[in-house]
Write a protein that holds these residues in place. Structure first.
Motif, mmCIF file in Angstrom:
data_model
loop_
_atom_site.group_PDB
_atom_site.id
_atom_site.type_symbol
_atom_site.label_atom_id
_atom_site.label_comp_id
_atom_site.label_asym_id
_atom_site.label_seq_id
_atom_site.Cartn_x
_atom_site.Cartn_y
_atom_site.Cartn_z
ATOM 1 N N ASP A 35 0.832 -1.198 0.000
ATOM 2 C CA ASP A 35 0.000 0.000 0.000
ATOM 3 C C ASP A 35 0.871 1.254 0.000
ATOM 4 O OD1 ASP A 35 -2.525 1.247 -0.007
ATOM 5 O OD2 ASP A 35 -2.360 1.615 2.163
ATOM 6 N N ARG A 39 1.018 4.037 -2.905
ATOM 7 C CA ARG A 39 0.653 5.412 -2.530
ATOM 8 C C ARG A 39 1.845 6.368 -2.629
ATOM 9 N NH1 ARG A 39 -0.964 4.357 2.260
ATOM 10 N NH2 ARG A 39 1.004 4.877 3.249
ATOM 11 N N SER A 56 -5.353 9.523 -6.944
ATOM 12 C CA SER A 56 -5.946 9.057 -5.688
ATOM 13 C C SER A 56 -6.913 10.065 -5.072
ATOM 14 C CB SER A 56 -4.853 8.724 -4.681
ATOM 15 O OG SER A 56 -4.121 9.884 -4.344
ATOM 16 N N SER A 72 -9.525 6.855 -5.373
ATOM 17 C CA SER A 72 -9.132 5.963 -4.279
ATOM 18 C C SER A 72 -9.359 4.512 -4.683
ATOM 19 C CB SER A 72 -9.921 6.301 -3.023
ATOM 20 O OG SER A 72 -9.618 5.418 -1.993
ATOM 21 N N GLN A 75 -6.628 3.440 -7.030
ATOM 22 C CA GLN A 75 -5.406 3.169 -6.285
ATOM 23 C C GLN A 75 -5.486 1.800 -5.604
ATOM 24 O OE1 GLN A 75 -4.151 6.340 -3.747
ATOM 25 N NE2 GLN A 75 -2.707 5.068 -2.634
ATOM 26 N N THR A 76 -6.648 1.449 -5.063
ATOM 27 C CA THR A 76 -6.836 0.156 -4.422
ATOM 28 C C THR A 76 -6.726 -0.974 -5.437
ATOM 29 O OG1 THR A 76 -8.253 1.202 -2.772
ATOM 30 C CG2 THR A 76 -8.388 -1.188 -2.962
ATOM 31 N N THR A 79 -3.107 -1.467 -6.153
ATOM 32 C CA THR A 79 -2.514 -2.186 -5.027
ATOM 33 C C THR A 79 -2.816 -3.674 -5.124
ATOM 34 O OG1 THR A 79 -2.730 -0.243 -3.611
ATOM 35 C CG2 THR A 79 -2.423 -2.347 -2.508
#
Length: 140
Positions: A35, A39, A56, A72, A75-76, A79
Motif C-alpha cells: 500500500d 501510494r 488518488s 481511491s 489506487q486500491t 494495489t
C-alpha cells in the motif's frame, strides 16, 4: 464441556492453524508495504506522467456531500494487482524451489521390498486367487 475445550485446544494447536495465523500476520504487514509502495512511489510517478494529476484524490460529486471516490478505488485496484503479482512470483519461486529440492521421482532408485512386505504380498495374492476361484464340490 471439558471435552469441548480439549477438542478446541487440539484444533488451535494444530500446525495448520498456527501456519495460517503466521500467514495472516505476514500478509497484513506485506499489504501495508505494498500500500505504501503504491501510494508513495507509484502514484506520484503516475501523477508526474499525467502532468500533476493526482489520481488518488479524484472524485465525482453525486449530490451535495455525496462523492464517488473513483481515484481511491483506482489506487486500491493498482494495489491489488501488485499484491497479486507479488504472490504469483512467490508461488512460482516456491514451486521452482520444490522441484529443485525434492526433485522428480524419475531419478529415484527403486526400493526393494522387505521380506515381510514380500510375504504379505504373497498372502494377498493367494487370498485373491481363492476369492476368484469357485469353491470345489464336496467329495462324494
Amino acid at each position: 464441556m471439558r471435552s469441548f475445550f480439549e477438542e478446541f485446544k487440539k484444533f488451535i494447536l494444530r500446525g495448520n492453524v498456527v501456519d495460517l495465523a503466521v500467514g495472516v500476520v505476514i500478509g497484513t504487514a506485506f499489504g501495508k508495504i505494498v500500500d505504501s509502495l503504491v501510494r508513495d512511489i507509484f502514484m506520484p510517478i503516475v501523477g508526474l506522467l499525467t502532468g500533476g494529476f493526482d489520481v488518488s484524490a479524484q472524485s465525482v460529486t453525486l449530490y451535495k456531500d455525496a462523492k464517488l471516490a473513483w481515484g481511491s478505488f483506482a489506487q486500491t485496484v493498482i494495489t491489488f494487482v501488485i499484491v497479486g503479482f507479488c504472490m504469483f512470483l512467490v508461488v512460482k519461486g516456491m514451486n521452482a524451489l520444490h522441484k529443485y529440492v525434492l526433485k522428480d521421482d524419475e531419478g529415484a532408485p527403486v526400493v526393494e521390498p522387505t521380506p515381510t512386505e514380500k510375504l504379505l504380498t504373497e498372502i494377498r495374492d493367494l487370498l485373491k486367487q481363492q476369492v476368484t476361484q469357485p469353491p470345489a464340490p464336496p467329495p462324494a
